[in-house]
Design an enzyme around this catalytic site. Structure first.
Site, PDB file in Angstrom:
ATOM      1  N   ASP A  36      10.384 -99.535  43.150  1.00 29.92           N
ATOM      2  CA  ASP A  36      11.767 -99.257  42.748  1.00 29.92           C
ATOM      3  C   ASP A  36      11.942 -97.785  42.386  1.00 29.92           C
ATOM      4  O   ASP A  36      12.564 -97.450  41.381  1.00 29.92           O
ATOM      5  CB  ASP A  36      12.167-100.151  41.572  1.00 29.92           C
ATOM      6  CG  ASP A  36      13.688-100.202  41.361  1.00 29.92           C
ATOM      7  OD1 ASP A  36      14.425 -99.924  42.329  1.00 29.92           O
ATOM      8  OD2 ASP A  36      14.121-100.510  40.238  1.00 29.92           O
ATOM      9  N   LYS A  92      13.618 -94.346  42.409  1.00 32.89           N
ATOM     10  CA  LYS A  92      14.976 -93.853  42.598  1.00 32.89           C
ATOM     11  C   LYS A  92      15.228 -92.795  41.534  1.00 32.89           C
ATOM     12  O   LYS A  92      14.484 -92.705  40.542  1.00 32.89           O
ATOM     13  CB  LYS A  92      15.986 -94.996  42.467  1.00 32.89           C
ATOM     14  CG  LYS A  92      15.891 -95.782  41.157  1.00 32.89           C
ATOM     15  CD  LYS A  92      16.829 -96.984  41.168  1.00 32.89           C
ATOM     16  CE  LYS A  92      16.647 -97.816  39.890  1.00 32.89           C
ATOM     17  NZ  LYS A  92      17.539 -98.999  39.893  1.00 32.89           N
ATOM     18  N   ASN A 117      15.105 -93.486  37.769  1.00 33.82           N
ATOM     19  CA  ASN A 117      13.807 -93.779  37.167  1.00 33.82           C
ATOM     20  C   ASN A 117      12.927 -92.543  37.052  1.00 33.82           C
ATOM     21  O   ASN A 117      11.729 -92.651  36.806  1.00 33.82           O
ATOM     22  CB  ASN A 117      13.077 -94.855  37.981  1.00 33.82           C
ATOM     23  CG  ASN A 117      13.687 -96.227  37.786  1.00 33.82           C
ATOM     24  OD1 ASN A 117      14.398 -96.462  36.819  1.00 33.82           O
ATOM     25  ND2 ASN A 117      13.423 -97.134  38.710  1.00 33.82           N
ATOM     26  N   ASP A 166      10.168 -97.342  34.499  1.00 36.51           N
ATOM     27  CA  ASP A 166      10.577 -98.669  34.954  1.00 36.51           C
ATOM     28  C   ASP A 166       9.631 -99.255  35.996  1.00 36.51           C
ATOM     29  O   ASP A 166       9.877 -99.198  37.204  1.00 36.51           O
ATOM     30  CB  ASP A 166      12.005 -98.639  35.507  1.00 36.51           C
ATOM     31  CG  ASP A 166      12.584-100.041  35.675  1.00 36.51           C
ATOM     32  OD1 ASP A 166      11.819-101.016  35.526  1.00 36.51           O
ATOM     33  OD2 ASP A 166      13.788-100.160  35.943  1.00 36.51           O
ATOM     34  N   THR A 194      16.135-101.411  44.889  1.00 34.90           N
ATOM     35  CA  THR A 194      17.532-101.042  44.735  1.00 34.90           C
ATOM     36  C   THR A 194      18.130-100.744  46.103  1.00 34.90           C
ATOM     37  O   THR A 194      17.621 -99.869  46.809  1.00 34.90           O
ATOM     38  CB  THR A 194      17.679 -99.806  43.826  1.00 34.90           C
ATOM     39  OG1 THR A 194      17.121-100.107  42.542  1.00 34.90           O
ATOM     40  CG2 THR A 194      19.139 -99.429  43.659  1.00 34.90           C
TER      41      THR A 194
END
Length: 270
Positions: free
Chosen positions: A68, A70, A73, A89, A108
């Protein structure tokens, strides 16, 4: 020493890890720092991506896939000008080769790799795709894939359909574009690994330009990633429904991950 990469490990209640390292950060978010700058160049973006690659390479060497990655984060450790970037995260992270095949459609929308949406067994290469998406955004201020309709968004990603639009990319080096193409390669077997990306001239050499692109990039960030948008969680149930329409919603990772998928594995920053 993994600590030098300043990884912020916030494991959620589904994590199988026995230890919970917690680091308090005060430097703010990546987008905020870029918007507040008065001067921002390709070289600045290259240095940021190098930090991310170093950190993710360490994770991959340890067998951990983040799943994840992105901009939201990516946090700064402190307010110092030369503060290190931290990855946060790890709620969707997975230990590769831990006895189950990674195939859950998690992450995401907009940052997930094509093989994730295709419900094919995938590997740590999905993180490298996400780094390519982040690099793209850092150089223009908008995402390579976007559509109000999630089904169309997923179709774009599955086909790896993205452009280096004029005028936003006119002043960006060919080397930067080549770097992004190698990371946002549809075939994970041909996609750059972190190690290969770290050896690219845009990262390891001097091909990143020093021209100030702050005005264009910051304007696009404020337009496309307004704080109210990038903080807003999308309804995970609605996304999963779109996934199922595309026959992409079947998990093969066991009941623990199935539960996680229902609650938090798909969220959107739009």
């Amino acid at each position: 020493d993994g600590e030098k990469y300043f990884l912020l490990c916030l494991w959620n209640s589904y994590s199988a890890m026995n230890h919970v390292p917690l680091v308090v950060v005060s430097g703010g978010e990546l987008f905020d720092r870029i918007v507040e700058k008065g001067f921002y160049t390709e070289r600045d973006a290259s240095k940021l991506i190098r930090q991310i690659l170093d950190a993710v390479k360490y994770l991959h060497d340890m067998g951990v896939v983040h799943r994840d990655l992105k901009p939201e984060n990516l946090l700064y450790y402190s307010l110092d000008e030369d503060s290190k970037i931290m990855i946060s995260d790890f709620g969707l992270s997975k230990i590769e080769g831990s006895g189950s095949v990674m195939s859950t459609a998690c992450g995401t929308p907009g940052y997930v790799a094509p093989e994730v949406l295709a419900q094919k067994p995938y590997s740590k290469a999905v993180d490298c795709w996400s780094i390519g998406v982040i690099a793209y955004i850092l150089l223009c201020g908008y995402p390579p894939f976007y559509d109000e309709n999630d089904t169309k968004l997923f179709e774009q990603i599955l086909k790896a359909e993205y452009e280096f639009d004029s005028p936003y990319w006119d002043d960006i080096s060919d080397s930067a574009k080549d770097f992004i193409r190698h990371l946002m390669e549809r075939d994970p077997k041909k996609r750059f690994t972190c190690e290969q990306a770290l050896e690219h001239p845009w990262i390891a050499g001097d091909t990143a330009l020093d021209k100030n692109i702050h005005q264009s990039v910051s304007e696009q960030i404020k337009k496309n990633f307004a704080k109210s948008k990038w903080k807003q969680a999308f309804n995970a149930t609605a996304v999963i429904r779109h996934m199922r329409k595309l026959q992409l919603g079947t998990s093969q990772e066991g009941p623990g991950h199935a539960m996680q998928e229902k609650t938090c594995s798909l969220h959107c920053s739009r």
